[in-house]
Scaffold this active site. Structure first.
Site, mmCIF file in Angstrom:
data_model
loop_
_atom_site.group_PDB
_atom_site.id
_atom_site.type_symbol
_atom_site.label_atom_id
_atom_site.label_comp_id
_atom_site.label_asym_id
_atom_site.label_seq_id
_atom_site.Cartn_x
_atom_site.Cartn_y
_atom_site.Cartn_z
ATOM 1 N N THR A 1 -18.534 -14.302 37.090
ATOM 2 C CA THR A 1 -17.781 -15.547 37.061
ATOM 3 C C THR A 1 -16.292 -15.170 37.034
ATOM 4 O OG1 THR A 1 -18.189 -15.588 34.678
ATOM 5 C CG2 THR A 1 -19.571 -17.000 36.055
ATOM 6 N N GLY A 2 -15.439 -16.115 37.377
ATOM 7 C CA GLY A 2 -14.023 -15.885 37.647
ATOM 8 C C GLY A 2 -13.232 -14.979 36.733
ATOM 9 N N THR A 3 -12.941 -15.431 35.530
ATOM 10 C CA THR A 3 -12.088 -14.676 34.625
ATOM 11 C C THR A 3 -12.754 -13.372 34.194
ATOM 12 O OG1 THR A 3 -11.180 -16.760 33.817
ATOM 13 C CG2 THR A 3 -10.757 -14.806 32.484
ATOM 14 N N THR A 4 -14.041 -13.425 33.923
ATOM 15 C CA THR A 4 -14.763 -12.212 33.522
ATOM 16 C C THR A 4 -14.661 -11.161 34.619
ATOM 17 O OG1 THR A 4 -16.302 -13.493 32.166
ATOM 18 C CG2 THR A 4 -17.000 -11.284 32.803
ATOM 19 N N ASP B 1 -21.794 -16.514 23.540
ATOM 20 C CA ASP B 1 -21.285 -16.772 22.197
ATOM 21 C C ASP B 1 -22.119 -17.906 21.615
ATOM 22 O OD1 ASP B 1 -19.952 -17.335 19.876
ATOM 23 O OD2 ASP B 1 -18.122 -18.049 20.856
ATOM 24 N N LYS C 1 -15.769 -11.718 26.017
ATOM 25 C CA LYS C 1 -15.178 -11.002 27.149
ATOM 26 C C LYS C 1 -14.778 -9.576 26.774
ATOM 27 C CE LYS C 1 -13.708 -14.994 29.848
ATOM 28 N NZ LYS C 1 -15.006 -15.229 30.380
ATOM 29 N N ARG D 1 -32.998 -20.212 32.027
ATOM 30 C CA ARG D 1 -34.315 -20.663 32.475
ATOM 31 C C ARG D 1 -34.659 -20.051 33.829
ATOM 32 N NH1 ARG D 1 -33.396 -25.761 33.174
ATOM 33 N NH2 ARG D 1 -33.581 -26.266 30.980
ATOM 34 N N HIS E 1 -20.144 -26.388 29.136
ATOM 35 C CA HIS E 1 -21.101 -26.310 30.246
ATOM 36 C C HIS E 1 -22.454 -25.766 29.772
ATOM 37 C CE1 HIS E 1 -19.265 -22.389 29.881
ATOM 38 N NE2 HIS E 1 -20.163 -21.864 30.673
ATOM 39 N N SER F 1 -15.066 -19.894 37.784
ATOM 40 C CA SER F 1 -15.240 -19.785 36.343
ATOM 41 C C SER F 1 -16.511 -20.545 35.963
ATOM 42 C CB SER F 1 -14.021 -20.387 35.646
ATOM 43 O OG SER F 1 -14.181 -20.395 34.259
ATOM 44 N N GLY F 2 -17.169 -20.125 34.895
ATOM 45 C CA GLY F 2 -18.421 -20.752 34.478
ATOM 46 C C GLY F 2 -18.374 -22.265 34.390
ATOM 47 N N ASP G 1 -21.545 -20.384 36.916
ATOM 48 C CA ASP G 1 -22.914 -20.169 36.427
ATOM 49 C C ASP G 1 -23.920 -20.699 37.437
ATOM 50 O OD1 ASP G 1 -21.788 -19.199 34.067
ATOM 51 O OD2 ASP G 1 -22.032 -21.096 33.004
ATOM 52 N N ASP H 1 -25.521 -25.827 31.995
ATOM 53 C CA ASP H 1 -25.521 -24.807 33.046
ATOM 54 C C ASP H 1 -25.990 -23.458 32.494
ATOM 55 O OD1 ASP H 1 -24.446 -26.732 34.747
ATOM 56 O OD2 ASP H 1 -22.381 -26.059 34.409
ATOM 57 N N HIS I 1 -18.891 -15.362 27.795
ATOM 58 C CA HIS I 1 -18.114 -16.434 27.191
ATOM 59 C C HIS I 1 -16.803 -15.855 26.661
ATOM 60 C CE1 HIS I 1 -21.930 -19.044 26.526
ATOM 61 N NE2 HIS I 1 -21.299 -19.381 27.634
#
Length: 140
Positions: free
Chosen positions: A34-37, A80, A12, A96, A87, A54-55, A60, A90, A8
């Site tokens: 995921t994208g930015t990470t 976080d 990051k 889960r 989201h 991105s999430g 996700d 997600d 999150h």
């Protein structure tokens, strides 16, 4: 092993510190994010990372699909818990899925360190058996 890296926004920097510290271990595996990470990890470490959306835009869920198809071996999802996420369903579904498919999951740096050290010692080679592959190294 196939490893997912998600963080999150407020986590990051923790993910960058984590991947930098354990770069020598992580570089031996296939990394997804995921994208930015993913971009931040690549910029900071030079590690090769397959990036999804991105999430909030489905990243996700893309990682969740790999888990559900038994193609993801470990997830580092630095969450976080104090900030509402748009989201959140997600995020809950991804966690889960890790439980349903017995995929090791770290949601913070403390648990992340335990998992990455286990990865280093090949404690998690049982994932190869789950995926129907021969273990990386066999004792005679």
């Amino acid at each position: 092993m196939n490893i997912a890296l998600i963080a999150h926004d407020k986590k990051k920097d923790d993910m960058i510190r984590f991947t930098t510290a354990y770069q020598s271990i992580l570089k031996e595996h296939t990394l997804y994010a995921t994208g930015t990470t993913g971009q931040k990890i690549m910029d900071a470490t030079g590690l090769s990372v397959h990036r999804f959306q991105s999430g909030p835009f489905g990243g996700d869920q893309e990682i969740g699909a790999l888990i559900a198809n038994n193609k993801m071996d470990m997830v580092f999802f630095f969450r976080d818990p104090l900030t509402a996420q748009p989201h959140e369903p997600d995020v809950t579904a991804l966690i889960r899925l890790c439980d349903v498919y017995a995929v090791p999951l770290a949601t913070n740096m403390g648990t992340g360190e335990v998992l990455v050290r286990g990865l280093e010692r090949e404690d998690l080679s049982w994932r190869n058996i789950v995926r129907g592959q021969a273990p990386v190294s066999e004792s005679v």
